[in-house]
Design an enzyme around this catalytic site. Structure first.
Site, PDB file in Angstrom:
ATOM      1  N   TYR A 104       0.886  -0.869  -0.051  1.00 31.01           N
ATOM      2  CA  TYR A 104       0.012  -0.113   0.093  1.00 31.01           C
ATOM      3  C   TYR A 104       0.789   1.290  -0.006  1.00 31.01           C
ATOM      4  CZ  TYR A 104      -3.595  -3.342   0.702  1.00 31.01           C
ATOM      5  OH  TYR A 104      -4.561  -4.174   0.563  1.00 31.01           O
ATOM      6  N   SER A 105       0.596   2.289  -1.021  1.00 27.36           N
ATOM      7  CA  SER A 105       1.299   3.360  -0.869  1.00 27.36           C
ATOM      8  C   SER A 105       1.286   4.321   0.428  1.00 27.36           C
ATOM      9  CB  SER A 105       0.979   4.291  -2.072  1.00 27.36           C
ATOM     10  OG  SER A 105       0.923   3.541  -3.432  1.00 27.36           O
ATOM     11  N   GLU A 151       3.458   3.537 -11.618  1.00 26.93           N
ATOM     12  CA  GLU A 151       3.315   2.595 -10.721  1.00 26.93           C
ATOM     13  C   GLU A 151       1.717   2.040 -10.731  1.00 26.93           C
ATOM     14  OE1 GLU A 151       5.728   2.115  -6.837  1.00 26.93           O
ATOM     15  OE2 GLU A 151       3.630   2.680  -5.896  1.00 26.93           O
ATOM     16  N   CYS A 207      -0.022   6.802 -11.557  1.00 24.90           N
ATOM     17  CA  CYS A 207      -0.352   5.728 -10.493  1.00 24.90           C
ATOM     18  C   CYS A 207      -1.835   5.422 -10.361  1.00 24.90           C
ATOM     19  CB  CYS A 207       0.319   6.481  -9.203  1.00 24.90           C
ATOM     20  SG  CYS A 207       0.004   4.997  -7.780  1.00 24.90           S
ATOM     21  N   TYR A 211      -1.266  -1.000 -10.521  1.00 23.07           N
ATOM     22  CA  TYR A 211      -1.683  -2.249  -9.982  1.00 23.07           C
ATOM     23  C   TYR A 211      -2.936  -2.910 -10.490  1.00 23.07           C
ATOM     24  CZ  TYR A 211      -2.523   1.113  -6.386  1.00 23.07           C
ATOM     25  OH  TYR A 211      -3.335   2.237  -5.713  1.00 23.07           O
TER      26      TYR A 211
HETATM   27  P1  FAD Z   1      -6.858 -10.435  -2.816  1.00 26.77           P
HETATM   28  O1  FAD Z   1      -7.306 -11.156  -1.677  1.00 26.77           O
HETATM   29  O2  FAD Z   1      -5.682 -10.462  -3.136  1.00 26.77           O
HETATM   30  O3  FAD Z   1      -7.846 -10.692  -4.045  1.00 26.77           O
HETATM   31  C1  FAD Z   1      -7.538  -9.851  -5.231  1.00 26.77           C
HETATM   32  C2  FAD Z   1      -8.647 -10.096  -6.186  1.00 26.77           C
HETATM   33  O4  FAD Z   1      -8.862 -11.583  -6.259  1.00 26.77           O
HETATM   34  C3  FAD Z   1      -9.951  -9.676  -5.546  1.00 26.77           C
HETATM   35  O5  FAD Z   1     -10.560  -9.078  -6.470  1.00 26.77           O
HETATM   36  C4  FAD Z   1     -10.598 -10.925  -4.973  1.00 26.77           C
HETATM   37  O6  FAD Z   1     -12.094 -10.595  -5.042  1.00 26.77           O
HETATM   38  C5  FAD Z   1     -10.255 -11.988  -6.157  1.00 26.77           C
HETATM   39  N1  FAD Z   1     -10.369 -13.279  -5.334  1.00 26.77           N
HETATM   40  C6  FAD Z   1      -9.596 -13.460  -3.993  1.00 26.77           C
HETATM   41  N2  FAD Z   1      -9.783 -14.898  -3.940  1.00 26.77           N
HETATM   42  C7  FAD Z   1     -10.332 -15.432  -4.964  1.00 26.77           C
HETATM   43  C8  FAD Z   1     -11.051 -16.635  -5.122  1.00 26.77           C
HETATM   44  N3  FAD Z   1     -10.881 -17.672  -4.273  1.00 26.77           N
HETATM   45  N4  FAD Z   1     -11.522 -16.846  -6.485  1.00 26.77           N
HETATM   46  C9  FAD Z   1     -11.890 -15.848  -7.333  1.00 26.77           C
HETATM   47  N5  FAD Z   1     -11.275 -14.480  -6.932  1.00 26.77           N
HETATM   48  C10 FAD Z   1     -10.689 -14.211  -5.701  1.00 26.77           C
HETATM   49  N6  FAD Z   1      -4.432  -0.913  -2.815  1.00 26.77           N
HETATM   50  C11 FAD Z   1      -5.121   0.194  -2.377  1.00 26.77           C
HETATM   51  O7  FAD Z   1      -5.980   0.046  -1.829  1.00 26.77           O
HETATM   52  N7  FAD Z   1      -4.281   1.266  -2.029  1.00 26.77           N
HETATM   53  C12 FAD Z   1      -2.968   1.663  -2.243  1.00 26.77           C
HETATM   54  O8  FAD Z   1      -2.142   2.561  -1.971  1.00 26.77           O
HETATM   55  C13 FAD Z   1      -2.186   0.653  -2.971  1.00 26.77           C
HETATM   56  N8  FAD Z   1      -0.885   0.672  -3.561  1.00 26.77           N
HETATM   57  C14 FAD Z   1      -0.319  -0.212  -4.125  1.00 26.77           C
HETATM   58  C15 FAD Z   1       1.128  -0.187  -4.273  1.00 26.77           C
HETATM   59  C16 FAD Z   1       1.739  -1.205  -5.103  1.00 26.77           C
HETATM   60  C17 FAD Z   1       3.025  -0.810  -5.659  1.00 26.77           C
HETATM   61  C18 FAD Z   1       0.926  -2.349  -5.429  1.00 26.77           C
HETATM   62  C19 FAD Z   1       1.711  -3.193  -6.093  1.00 26.77           C
HETATM   63  C20 FAD Z   1      -0.455  -2.542  -4.995  1.00 26.77           C
HETATM   64  C21 FAD Z   1      -0.839  -1.487  -4.466  1.00 26.77           C
HETATM   65  N9  FAD Z   1      -2.412  -1.646  -4.252  1.00 26.77           N
HETATM   66  C22 FAD Z   1      -3.043  -0.680  -3.416  1.00 26.77           C
HETATM   67  C23 FAD Z   1      -2.954  -3.053  -4.115  1.00 26.77           C
HETATM   68  C24 FAD Z   1      -3.073  -3.687  -3.005  1.00 26.77           C
HETATM   69  O9  FAD Z   1      -1.727  -4.462  -2.723  1.00 26.77           O
HETATM   70  C25 FAD Z   1      -3.990  -5.200  -3.169  1.00 26.77           C
HETATM   71  O10 FAD Z   1      -3.538  -5.816  -4.188  1.00 26.77           O
HETATM   72  C26 FAD Z   1      -5.080  -4.909  -3.154  1.00 26.77           C
HETATM   73  O11 FAD Z   1      -5.809  -4.283  -1.919  1.00 26.77           O
HETATM   74  C27 FAD Z   1      -6.288  -6.205  -3.014  1.00 26.77           C
HETATM   75  O12 FAD Z   1      -5.557  -7.101  -2.042  1.00 26.77           O
HETATM   76  P2  FAD Z   1      -6.671  -7.853  -1.282  1.00 26.77           P
HETATM   77  O13 FAD Z   1      -5.994  -8.842  -0.355  1.00 26.77           O
HETATM   78  O14 FAD Z   1      -7.707  -6.975  -0.619  1.00 26.77           O
HETATM   79  O15 FAD Z   1      -7.199  -8.865  -2.608  1.00 26.77           O
END
Ligand code: FAD
Length: 402
Positions: A193-194, A400, A360, A402
């Site tokens: 997260y940024s 950047e 971004c 994602y």
């Molecule tokens: P996850 O659990 O990883 O799921 C991702 C997706 O897959 C979701 O849509 C979910 O519905 C789906 N999914 C999960 N499980 C299943 C399953 N069993 N079957 C089918 N689909 C499924 N995010 C922000 O909000 N703010 C930021 O500032 C931010 N900055 C970032 C900076 C960088 C450099 C990067 C790389 C990413 C950034 N992100 C940011 C994104 C963040 O890291 C996460 O990827 C995001 O919050 C989703 O994570 P999660 O664990 O909630 O979802």
């Protein structure tokens, strides 16, 4: 020993005008015949001395394990380099470092490979806290910043680290360790997260920072699947604790030079690093020569995080274009469309060696934004391929997504 940040004055640039010493409300600044110096035991990072300084020599920081004493500083002819603070090898979490490297590589793919950091950016501090030895943050606040009637649920979350320093720069990310284990009993991969606050914290003088987190819920064949980490974060309440790793990222960083023009292009939570950058400029150099230009897209004003505070910033400080794709009765408009309406201004900035571009947000935005840069250049007799190649290798084009 926990590292801390130390405020220092660059003796090479300082003109010894005494403004900082007169301004400092806690008498942390003193001098001898040679140098003006900051007493680390008194400085409370209030930043009152930064904007009155006519040279910028005052705006220098190092992360240190032991503060430089007044005696040492009084003898300096120039500032010491940022020392690499070596972690105990036992603390290193190589698997985590690789995991983050991969995440950042994917996120930065749009900038055409590994970038370099802006010349005037501060030395970042990375990999301080690992998954095996995370820093524990306490939630100081968790606020919904989008209208509850909309599909988008975005939160502004403030984490406080108490007495522990967690030095971050604008543009860096932190890793959050989602609690629990996967079906095979393994720890979940961390999510990045940024950082949405400037380097001296959401609340200045405290070891804290803020994040902008969108609650991810995706529908698959009618079933709603909540994202693990974003839902964990958005559901936190004041006083809850979170395991934090990082900081991460050593290239997508803000230039410190007051002459740097910064063009920021974002959607949704991609605004987080730009909130940090604009706030850093506002706190330290509100009258800087360099221009700040922001293109920020959302479906509606209600879904645009920080819409209220952003709208209140004067155009003389931040030249902002808030762009909406779902306004009733209006054609859809995206950031890349609005860039074309500012073609002349963007072309002028692109010809300045002091202009930095940052993109971004969602992966899908890159293509349209780059196409607009290409068009702006061809309409203004500039060669985009040459320009972007130069900007990339001089740390002036950063993406950047994602
Ligand atoms: P996850 O659990 O990883 O799921 C991702 C997706 O897959 C979701 O849509 C979910 O519905 C789906 N999914 C999960 N499980 C299943 C399953 N069993 N079957 C089918 N689909 C499924 N995010 C922000 O909000 N703010 C930021 O500032 C931010 N900055 C970032 C900076 C960088 C450099 C990067 C790389 C990413 C950034 N992100 C940011 C994104 C963040 O890291 C996460 O990827 C995001 O919050 C989703 O994570 P999660 O664990 O909630 O979802």
């Amino acid at each position: 020993m926990q590292p801390t940040r130390q405020h220092l004055i660059d003796p090479e640039i300082c003109i010894r005008c005494n403004t900082c010493e007169e301004t400092c409300p806690v008498n942390a600044i003193t001098h001898n015949a040679d140098n003006y110096v900051v007493d680390a035991s008194k400085c409370n990072f209030c930043l009152d001395c930064i904007s009155p300084c006519p040279t910028g020599s005052i705006d220098n920081w190092r992360v240190v394990e032991r503060s430089y004493s007044l005696e040492e500083q009084l003898e300096w002819e120039d500032l010491p380099e940022q020392l690499e603070i070596v972690e105990d090898s036992g603390d290193r979490d190589e698997a985590l470092e690789l995991e983050v490297q991969n995440l950042l590589q994917q996120a930065h793919a749009g900038q055409g490979g590994r970038s370099v950091r802006p010349v005037s950016a501060s030395e970042p501090y990375i990999n301080l806290f690992s998954r095996t030895e995370p820093l524990v943050g306490r939630v100081a606040g968790n606020y919904t910043i989008t209208n509850s009637e909309t599909e988008s649920d975005i939160h502004h979350i403030v984490l406080d680290f108490g007495a522990s320093a967690f030095p971050v720069l604008e543009g860096q990310s932190i890793g959050i360790v989602p609690p629990g284990r996967d079906e095979s009993g393994r720890a979940h991969p961390i999510r990045l997260y940024s950082v949405a606050s400037p380097r001296n914290g959401e609340r200045p003088n405290h070891n804290n920072l803020s994040l902008t987190v969108k609650r991810v819920i995706e529908s698959e064949s009618g079933e709603k699947i909540p994202g693990l980490c974003s839902n964990f974060l958005c559901d936190l309440v004041k006083g809850d604790t979170v395991e934090v790793t990082g900081p991460f990222g050593s290239t997508f960083l803000m230039p410190n030079a007051p002459t740097a023009n910064i063009i920021m292009i974002c959607t949704g939570t991609g605004s987080a690093p730009f909130r940090a950058m604009t706030e850093q400029r506002r706190r330290t150099r509100p009258l800087a020569e360099g221009r700040l230009m922001l293109f920020f897209g959302a479906r509606t004003p209600e879904e645009l995080p920080y819409f209220g505070p952003l709208s209140r910033l004067p155009a003389s400080f931040l030249d902002k274009e808030l762009v909406f794709s779902r306004l009733p009765g209006k054609p859809k408009e995206y950031v890349q469309d609005r860039m074309l309406t500012r073609s002349g201004d963007i072309a002028r900035l692109l010809q300045d060696d002091e202009t930095y571009v940052y993109i971004c947000g969602l992966k899908g935005m890159e293509e349209g934004v780059e196409a607009s840069f290409q068009k702006i250049c061809s309409d203004n007799a500039l060669n985009w391929s040459d320009l972007i190649a130069t900007m990339r290798c001089t740390g002036r084009y950063h993406c950047e997504t994602y």
